[in-house]
Structures are given as structure tokens and as C-alpha cells.
Write a protein that holds these residues in place. Structure first.
Motif, PDB file in Angstrom:
ATOM      1  N   PRO A   1      -5.218 -16.313  -1.139  1.00 36.73           N
ATOM      2  CA  PRO A   1      -6.301 -16.058  -0.185  1.00 36.73           C
ATOM      3  C   PRO A   1      -5.979 -14.841   0.694  1.00 36.73           C
ATOM      4  O   PRO A   1      -4.810 -14.544   0.935  1.00 36.73           O
ATOM      5  CB  PRO A   1      -6.334 -17.322   0.682  1.00 36.73           C
ATOM      6  N   LYS A   2      -7.022 -14.169   1.136  1.00 36.80           N
ATOM      7  CA  LYS A   2      -6.852 -13.016   2.017  1.00 36.80           C
ATOM      8  C   LYS A   2      -7.772 -13.189   3.205  1.00 36.80           C
ATOM      9  O   LYS A   2      -8.886 -13.710   3.036  1.00 36.80           O
ATOM     10  CB  LYS A   2      -7.273 -11.725   1.296  1.00 36.80           C
ATOM     11  N   CYS A   3      -7.348 -12.764   4.373  1.00 39.18           N
ATOM     12  CA  CYS A   3      -8.297 -12.789   5.481  1.00 39.18           C
ATOM     13  C   CYS A   3      -8.122 -11.607   6.399  1.00 39.18           C
ATOM     14  O   CYS A   3      -7.053 -11.025   6.516  1.00 39.18           O
ATOM     15  CB  CYS A   3      -8.242 -14.109   6.233  1.00 39.18           C
ATOM     16  N   MET A   4      -9.235 -11.207   6.979  1.00 41.27           N
ATOM     17  CA  MET A   4      -9.253 -10.034   7.855  1.00 41.27           C
ATOM     18  C   MET A   4     -10.048 -10.381   9.100  1.00 41.27           C
ATOM     19  O   MET A   4     -11.162 -10.895   9.015  1.00 41.27           O
ATOM     20  CB  MET A   4      -9.921  -8.876   7.105  1.00 41.27           C
ATOM     21  N   ILE A   5      -9.465 -10.076  10.245  1.00 46.24           N
ATOM     22  CA  ILE A   5     -10.173 -10.264  11.505  1.00 46.24           C
ATOM     23  C   ILE A   5     -10.643  -8.899  11.988  1.00 46.24           C
ATOM     24  O   ILE A   5      -9.851  -7.963  12.053  1.00 46.24           O
ATOM     25  CB  ILE A   5      -9.266 -10.942  12.537  1.00 46.24           C
ATOM     26  N   GLY A   6     -11.920  -8.811  12.260  1.00 47.52           N
ATOM     27  CA  GLY A   6     -12.479  -7.539  12.713  1.00 47.52           C
ATOM     28  C   GLY A   6     -12.762  -7.588  14.198  1.00 47.52           C
ATOM     29  O   GLY A   6     -13.252  -8.594  14.715  1.00 47.52           O
TER      30      GLY A   6
ATOM     31  N   THR B   1     -14.951 -10.964  14.314  1.00 51.26           N
ATOM     32  CA  THR B   1     -15.477 -11.569  13.102  1.00 51.26           C
ATOM     33  C   THR B   1     -14.335 -11.854  12.127  1.00 51.26           C
ATOM     34  O   THR B   1     -13.248 -11.282  12.259  1.00 51.26           O
ATOM     35  CB  THR B   1     -16.525 -10.654  12.436  1.00 51.26           C
ATOM     36  N   VAL B   2     -14.590 -12.750  11.184  1.00 46.58           N
ATOM     37  CA  VAL B   2     -13.563 -13.082  10.193  1.00 46.58           C
ATOM     38  C   VAL B   2     -14.157 -13.001   8.801  1.00 46.58           C
ATOM     39  O   VAL B   2     -15.228 -13.574   8.541  1.00 46.58           O
ATOM     40  CB  VAL B   2     -13.032 -14.525  10.407  1.00 46.58           C
ATOM     41  N   PHE B   3     -13.478 -12.310   7.926  1.00 47.20           N
ATOM     42  CA  PHE B   3     -13.896 -12.257   6.529  1.00 47.20           C
ATOM     43  C   PHE B   3     -12.740 -12.740   5.660  1.00 47.20           C
ATOM     44  O   PHE B   3     -11.593 -12.358   5.880  1.00 47.20           O
ATOM     45  CB  PHE B   3     -14.284 -10.831   6.127  1.00 47.20           C
TER      46      PHE B   3
END
Lengths: 434, 425
Positions: free
Chosen positions: A257-262, A421-423
Motif C-alpha cells: 500500500p502507498k499513501c500520500m498526505i497533501g 487530504t489523503v490519497f
């Protein structure tokens, strides 16, 4: 021609604004084999709503057209310019970003000829229906290549989450569908609007004589009938402060899994020194919070929440700004909540230390010096800075000026729960096994 | 022509390579540690550089070490692994600012060399072996690094091709080792392997920058003390060349199919014919003017990328392109035809000259970066041949059409690997 000296860095920069409006910069680099030149227009993927040259109404053009134009400019009636550069022992390339399109070459011989080739091919478009159609297949494959790349999808997904209206949320290459609407006439329209010398910058770095090089460029431009051009009118729809989507998960064919917080910034219409200060201060902030020497990094790493794919980055242009933090993780939920907590703590000034600022400032100064070894960095970044009325060579003095209070202010401005935001990219249920 | 000259100072157990130049704002230090690539050791070897960078006697945690590096004006410290033919090479590199470009800073190169020696010789130990806690964390990181390949389809396709093509050769071992071998590694075992590395491997230390050579040699001799050894060489003739053409198709949920093809060149770096092979590769798939790019991409619009590259120390040529699944047969046919065309000498003198010019250009550009320069110089260590950049340029210029055709006819089509989309099933 103006000569600007940087004594501490032992560099000299030569500058002249030509009568047709073109900005030309030359940075001699003794001892290098390679000369590197970029010819850049202030026109990127976000410039999709504008008044075409000679018209009076605003017009919207298909997504991905700036990038498409970049591809097509290489093709001429008598063949491909890549071939021409190859014959002259040079390697050529180009790229399109949100705000710029750059054409470039590097070569260790025949520099004058290659420089003329660069300027001439960019200033002499040749588009035909047939070659435009052919390019749709090639760019279609470029788009699909990125479609399969989960890191790219993560990056763009986070940006898409942040923006309601702003075209920064559109993938630079567009989609297979959007590029199907591109025609040769539309390409010419974009070209004539954005490729006037007064909207462009030429940067040459390498073992060149500044005087002779400038003469060559001036003589080349004098032969071409450019007249003054009216100011380019671009339009961006009103963008709310808040993010468009708070959370989104994209299932993909991945195992990790990968996650990015913007962090959507609300610094718009900055330029010059103020923008330089904001940008550097925000970068220092992220470095203090998430850099490899930070306590937060150690905690995240020790807890097994991050690995060496973890990254943090801050981007700012005139009409948008955002920070991104994230990477691969076995536990997205926990990573997200921990990062959010770190950010919100920092907003209230809790986990920032003055000593860390001094350390990361030194790091950034050293990193900048290292980057000056690279002709590519100098030409590309100088251009980006110049388009935002900033001076690349002011980075170190500005870093030295930034105070702990500045960084605390950055934290309070950049970080906001409403603008986060979170993707995530999540493994599909039936992920393929080897 | 680059003015830089490499000076090699041989010392017990380690060679120091110095290149003095004032081109850069930084000084670069690269330590290369070489041993034959084996399935048994690959994973434990891949783990080692990360454990070494996670704590030393003086800087007990990675955080302390990273803080110190930042205080040295953001000096970089990276460890990674490469496959150079059938050698498994650990690189630990540092880049550190030259203090003359900074206001009021201490000399930084000495501190860099001292730190590198500390990382190499004085790791953090607990009860005489590596710290268990560090080893556990770094095992986790190594696992995610190995796993990350599966999510990057271009890298994955290349890895799978090599796995299939070199099944019975050490070269098939992945650079970061095998996932299944990570869990079993203990601190004790890793420490024993580390001692073996210090005692047996081949060490080369490169220092590039505006340096005082005499002084640097003295520091190096004092800091990097190793015992003399005879480095291990890989066995010759491991190539599995007597195979039938092999086709492997794997289906996955991908938007774009990845077509990777492996060929045997039967020529390696350091051999006379290598120069002709390099020009062959340039004409065939090395550049945007090459046959693959022109035919697969420009003429047929099948792909965005279509290229070939050499694995110079192993004698392989790798072709790669990304295509629609339905265009698989068509792409393979074009690539085969272009290879035949090359073997038949179907290229013009103009194309030949153009290719030589861009190869020369590429080489000179690589020499402009300190890391690129080190990589080029290190070819000589791997191949045990002294090819100076001057000789290299002469040789490339002399390559004739006949020699290219000759070397081309030694090239064998070996394995086609296609990562196909799910369409049509």
C-alpha cells in the motif's frame, strides 16, 4: 550585456534582454566538457484557458495540449530534429511541467550549430494532420505507461484531491480521450500565443565564451521578424481554499500500500523575494518535521510505518502551492494518523526546535552547492525561478536570513486541517502473485 | 578532452584512486567493495550497507549519524549494491561540500573520510555483534525494497527476464537478494559475513575533487587499514548459451504490456570487439535515431519507449519497450527484423558517423559528473584492463562497418519476456 558576479560561489552570469523580448542568460563553466542549453516558454499544462493571439474571447483547449505540442515541435517537414541533433553529436530532449515547456540539448562538440538548431526548431513549427494523428498513438502509450506507475498515480491522486477547479489537477499528458480532440490548428493557436520570444528564456551553461555566444544568439534573432506582442491573457477559475476531496483510495495491481498526505497551500500570486522566502521556509519546515535526522522520522521508521520510499516535498508556483508527505507503508491508517498528528502539533508550535532549524539550514546550503555541479539543475531551476521573478543565486542568502519565527509562521499557515487530504493506492483484492 | 587524470595508489587490501579537479563545488568519495555474486550471500550482502549506516561507535543511532551529516553541510552518505557482471559490488558514497564556497566552515573532506572509515570499521556492536534492534529494522526495510520491484512494472519485467534468461547462472540472483532469505539472517551471521568482507573482498576507494593529493593519501592510509588479500575472481564461462529461443508470457492487470528481450552478445567489456558492440548497440537501440526507436515508435506508433542497452560485464543486450498487449506479435517481428537488418549491415555511413558522435558525446558528458567518472574508472577494476578515456575514444572512432557486422553476427536471440495485460482472456 550585463555581467553578474557571485564571488563566494566563483560563478559569473551574463544576461541580456534582446529587442524582441527574449531573456538570454549564459553561465560559463570552465573544465566541463558539456554545454547544456534550455529554451523554455512560460507555458505549461495549467495554461488551458486563455485568449488566443489575435482573438478577443477566452478559449478552453483540450487537456494535455501543451505536452502534445512539445512532442510535435520536434517534427519538421523534412524529418525529425532529433536526427539533426544526432548528426551534430548532441542529445536533445524536452519536458512539459505545470507551468513550463522546455526544449534542451547537451553536446560536447559543435555547440554553436546545436544552439542554432535548438533556437530554430523551436521557432519554426510545422504541424500536419497526418503527423498529429500519428503522435496520438505514441502519447497514448506514454499515458498508459504512467497509468501503470503507482507512484505517479499516488502523486497525481493527491493533487487531484486537493483542487476543485484549478487545472494543476489535470495530468500533464492529458488522457487518451482528451488528446483525441487535438488538431493541427489548435496546436498552431497555442503555439502562436505562447511561443513569442517575450514569453521565453534561453539559458546556456558550459565551457562557452559568453560574448561570442551572445552574439550568435542576437544574430539569429535579428534574422527573424518578431514584433511586439500584447500581454498573454490567461484565466483560472476561482479555487476555494478547502480541498476538493478529503480521502480517496485507488485500488491497483500492487503488493505494498502507498499513501500520500497533501497540504494545500493558500499562498497565491506571490513572486520575487516573498515567494522565495515562503518556498524555502516551507521546505525547511518539512525538513525539520520529517527529515532523516528528525525524531519523527525515527519514530515512524522504528515503528515500521515507513521505509526508504518515504518522501516529503513542497511545490509552489504563482497560482498554486502544496506540500506532500508519504510513501509505501504496511499500515496506511496508522501512518496517516501519525503524520497528521505531527503536522497539527507543529501548527501549534509544539514539536519544532530551533537547533534543528540551524542543522537543516546547513543541509540545504550544502545541497544547493552540490546542485550547482549540475548544468541541468542550473539551467532548469534558474528558469523556473526567473519565471517567478526569483533569483536562484539568492537561495543561500535567503536561507541564512530565515528565522525560527519564520518557520513557525510557515507551520501555522501551511498546515490546516481543512486543507489536508489523503490519497491511497491499495492492493487490489485479487493481486497477482508471481 | 578531460584534463583529469586518475592516480592509483596501491595499498595493502585497498587501492586509493584520486582524481584532482576544480570543476565541482563538492568533493566525492566512493568506496567500492567487490565479491563474486552468489545466491547464498546475496541477501546478507544486500543488508550490510544499511546496517553499517544505522549506527556506529560514535554515532549510536541513525538519527545521530544523520544529524552529524547535516551539520557537515548536508553531506550525503548512501549505500547501495550493483551487479557488475557476476560480481556483487557494494558502493558507499559520500558527497561533501568544498568549504571554500562556504562562509566560515572547517575543512570538510577530512571529516567525511573519517566518518566513512567509522561507518566501515566501527559499527555499533552489542555483545560483540551487530545491534539486534538495528538488524531487525533493516531487515524490514530490505524486504520492502525487494518487494517494491513488484509494483514497478518496468523494473519487474526486467528482473523477470534476467531470472528466466540466466536461470542457471549466478547472474539471475537479484541485486537486493531474495525475499525468502531475509527473515533467517541473524546479527551473529551478518557480523561474521561482515568480517569475511573485511578480510577477503576487493576494496577500491575513489576521491574526486579539489584535493591536496599528498594529504588525502596520508589520511586514507591512516584511516583505511586492511590486510593484504588476493581478491576472488568469478568463474569464467558460466554463460548458458546453448539454449533454444525461449518465450515467457506472464499475465497481469496492467494497462501497458512490457516487452523485454534478452540477447547474448558473447562479447564483454575489455575485449577488443567491445567497441564495435557498443556502436552496434548505438545503431540498433541506444538513441532516438536508432532503429528500434525509429521503427517501433516513429514509424508504427506502437510505443513511447523502445530501446536497447548493454550489460557490458556479462555480455548481454537487453531490449525493452512498452506496448498494447494486442501488438505483441507485431512488435517482436519488427525487433527481429531490425536485428537482422543490423546483422546484414543495413545502415548508412552517415548513421554510423552520427552514432559514433553521440556515443562520444555521451561518454564526455558522463565524465562531467563525479559519480559518472567513478563508474567509468571502475570498469577497469572489474575488467582488469586499463582503458583510458582517450584510448576508448580512439577505438570507437576506428570501428568499421565490417567489424559491426562481424560482432552483430555473434549476437544470439535468447529470451523474450512479455508482461501481458489481461485482454483476450
Amino acid at each position: 550585456m550585463e555581467k553578474i558576479q557571485f564571488n563566494q560561489l566563483e560563478e559569473e552570469l551574463y544576461y541580456e534582454k534582446l529587442s524582441n523580448g527574449l531573456d538570454v542568460y549564459i553561465l560559463p563553466k570552465k573544465g566541463f566538457n558539456k554545454t547544456f542549453a534550455t529554451f523554455t516558454t512560460k507555458y505549461g499544462s495549467i495554461d488551458n484557458h486563455f485568449v488566443p493571439l489575435g482573438q478577443s474571447e477566452y478559449k478552453k483547449v483540450p487537456d494535455g495540449i501543451a505536452h502534445f505540442l512539445e512532442h510535435k515541435l520536434f517534427e519538421k517537414e523534412d524529418g525529425d530534429v532529433f536526427q539533426q541533433f544526432g548528426k551534430q553529436g548532441a542529445s536533445a530532449n524536452a519536458f512539459t511541467s505545470f507551468t513550463r515547456t522546455a526544449y534542451l540539448f547537451s553536446s560536447t562538440a559543435d555547440v554553436e550549430k546545436n544552439l542554432e538548431t535548438l533556437i530554430d526548431f523551436v521557432q519554426d513549427p510545422y504541424f500536419s494532420e497526418k503527423t498529429v494523428e500519428k503522435e496520438k498513438g505514441i502519447i497514448g502509450q506514454e499515458i498508459q505507461m504512467y497509468d501503470d506507475n503507482p507512484d505517479w498515480r499516488l502523486y497525481f491522486g493527491a493533487i487531484e484531491n486537493m483542487y476543485h477547479e484549478h487545472p494543476v489537477k489535470i495530468d500533464i499528458a492529458g488522457t487518451v480521450e482528451s488528446i483525441s480532440h487535438i488538431t493541427k490548428d489548435l496546436l498552431y493557436e497555442c503555439y502562436h500565443t505562447f511561443y513569442h520570444p517575450s514569453n521565453m528564456l534561453l539559458f546556456v551553461v558550459g565551457p562557452v565564451s559568453p560574448i561570442e555566444t551572445m552574439e550568435l544568439i542576437k544574430a539569429n534573432q535579428a534574422k527573424k521578424p518578431f514584433t511586439d506582442q500584447a500581454e498573454i491573457k490567461r484565466q483560472f477559475a476561482k479555487e476555494p481554499d478547502t480541498v476538493a476531496t478529503k480521502e480517496k483510495v485507488l485500488p491497483m495491481n500492487v503488493q505494498t500500500p502507498k499513501c500520500m498526505i497533501g497540504l494545500k497551500g493558500n499562498f497565491v500570486n506571490q513572486s520575487g523575494e516573498i515567494m522565495l522566502k515562503t518556498e524555502l521556509s516551507n521546505q525547511l519546515l518539512l525538513e525539520m518535521l520529517f527529515g532523516p535526522s528528525s525524531e519523527n522520522y525515527r519514530n515512524l521508521y522504528d515503528a515500521g510505518l515507513i521505509d526508504d520510499s518515504f518522501s516529503y516535498d513542497y511545490t509552489q508556483e504563482q497560482s498554486f502551492s502544496f506540500g506532500l508527505v508519504g510513501g509505501d507503508t504496511q499500515n496506511p491508517e496508522k501512518l496517516i494518523s501519525t503524520i497528521k498528528d505531527i503536522l497539527l502539533q507543529a501548527k501549534s508550535g509544539n514539536n519544532l526546535e530551533e537547533e534543528a532549524l540551524e542543522r537543516v539550514k546547513k543541509k540545504k546550503i550544502g545541497t544547493f552547492l552540490r546542485a550547482l555541479n549540475s548544468p541541468e539543475f542550473i539551467a532548469n531551476q534558474f528558469t523556473r525561478y526567473a519565471f517567478n521573478e526569483m533569483d536562484l543565486f539568492q537561495v543561500v542568502p535567503m536561507l541564512e536570513k530565515i528565522t525560527f519565527a519564520d518557520v513557525k509562521q510557515s507551520a501555522s499557515e501551511l498546515i490546516d486541517e481543512e486543507r489536508m487530504t489523503v490519497f491511497q493506492v491499495a492492493p487490489k483484492a485479487s493481486a497477482n502473485k508471481k | 578532452m578531460p584534463e583529469e587524470m586518475e592516480k592509483v595508489i596501491q595499498n595493502a587490501g585497498i587501492n586509493f584512486h584520486l582524481v584532482k579537479t576544480d570543476k565541482y563545488k563538492t568533493n566525492t568519495i566512493v568506496l567500492k567493495v567487490k565479491a563474486p555474486l552468489t545466491k547464498e550471500d546475496a541477501t546478507v550482502r544486500a543488508l550490510l550497507p544499511n546496517v553499517l549506516q544505522s549506527g556506529t561507535n560514535t554515532y549510536q543511532t541513525a538519527t545521530e549519524l544523520r544529524s552529524y551529516l547535516e551539520n557537515l553541510y548536508g553531506a550525503t552518505l548512501n549505500g547501495d549494491l550493483q551487479k557488475k557482471g557476476e560480481y556483487h559490488v557494494i558502493s558507499i558514497s559520500m558527497e561533501i561540500a568544498n568549504e571554500k564556497f562556504l562562509t566560515n566552515s572547517e575543512p570538510l573532506l577530512d571529516s567525511g573520510l573519517t566518518l566513512l572509515a567509522e561507518v566501515l570499521f566501527h559499527p555499533k556492536l552489542v555483545n560483540g555483534v551487530f545491534d539486534e534492534e538495528i538488524v531487525t529494522k533493516e531487515k524490514r526495510t530490505l524486504k520492502s525494497r525487494i518487494q517494491a520491484v513488484y509494483d514497478d512494472k518496468m523494473r519487474y519485467a526486467n528482473l523477470r527476464l534476467v531470472e528466466e534468461m540466466c536461470k542457471n547462472e549466478p547472474y539471475s540472483v537479484p541485486v537486493n537478494g531474495n525475499l525468502d532469505d531475509v527473515d533467517g539472517i541473524t546479527s551473529q551471521q551478518l557480523f561474521e559475513y561482515y568480517q569475511k568482507v573485511l578480510a577477503e573482498d576487493e576494496f577500491d576507494l575513489y576521491i574526486v575533487g579539489d584535493i591536496d593529493e599528498q594529504q588525502v593519501v596520508e589520511i586514507c592510509k591512516e584511516k583505511f587499514q586492511l590486510k593484504a588479500r588476493t581478491p576472488k575472481e568469478v568463474a569464467k564461462g558460466t554463460e548458458d548459451t546453448n539454449k533454444q529461443e525461449n518465450v515467457v508470457i506472464e499475465r497481469q492487470d496492467v494497462a501497458q504490456g512490457k516487452l523485454n528481450i534478452g540477447l547474448r552478445t558473447n562479447v564483454k567489456y575489455g575485449e577488443d570487439e567491445y567497441f564495435a558492440l557498443q556502436v552496434f548497440n548505438g545503431l540498433f537501440g541506444g538513441f532516438p535515431h536508432s532503429k528500434l526507436f525509429m521503427n517501433v515508435r516513429e514509424k508504427e506508433s506502437l510505443a513511447y519507449y523502445a530501446a536497447s542497452r548493454l550489460e557490458s560485464h556479462k555480455g548481454l543486450m537487453m531490449v525493452m519497450t512498452g506496448i498494447e498487449t494486442k501488438n505483441y506479435e507485431k512488435a517482436v517481428t519488427i525487433i527481429k527484423n531490425q536485428l537482422s537488418a543490423m546483422k546484414n549491415g543495413d545502415f548508412t555511413d552517415q548513421e554510423l558517423d552520427q552514432t559514433k558522435a553521440v556515443i562520444q558525446n555521451q561518454m564526455l558528458e558522463t565524465l562531467d559528473t563525479s559519480r559518472g567518472l567513478v563508474e567509468i574508472l571502475y570498469h577497469n577494476v572489474i575488467s582488469r584492463k586499463q582503458v583510458t578515456d582517450k584510448l576508448w575514444q580512439e577505438k570507437i572512432n576506428q570501428v568499421s562497418k565490417e567489424e559491426i557486422v562481424q560482432v552483430g553476427n555473434k549476437i544470439q536471440w535468447d529470451t523474450v519476456y512479455f508482461l501481458s495485460g489481461m485482454e483476450g482472456k
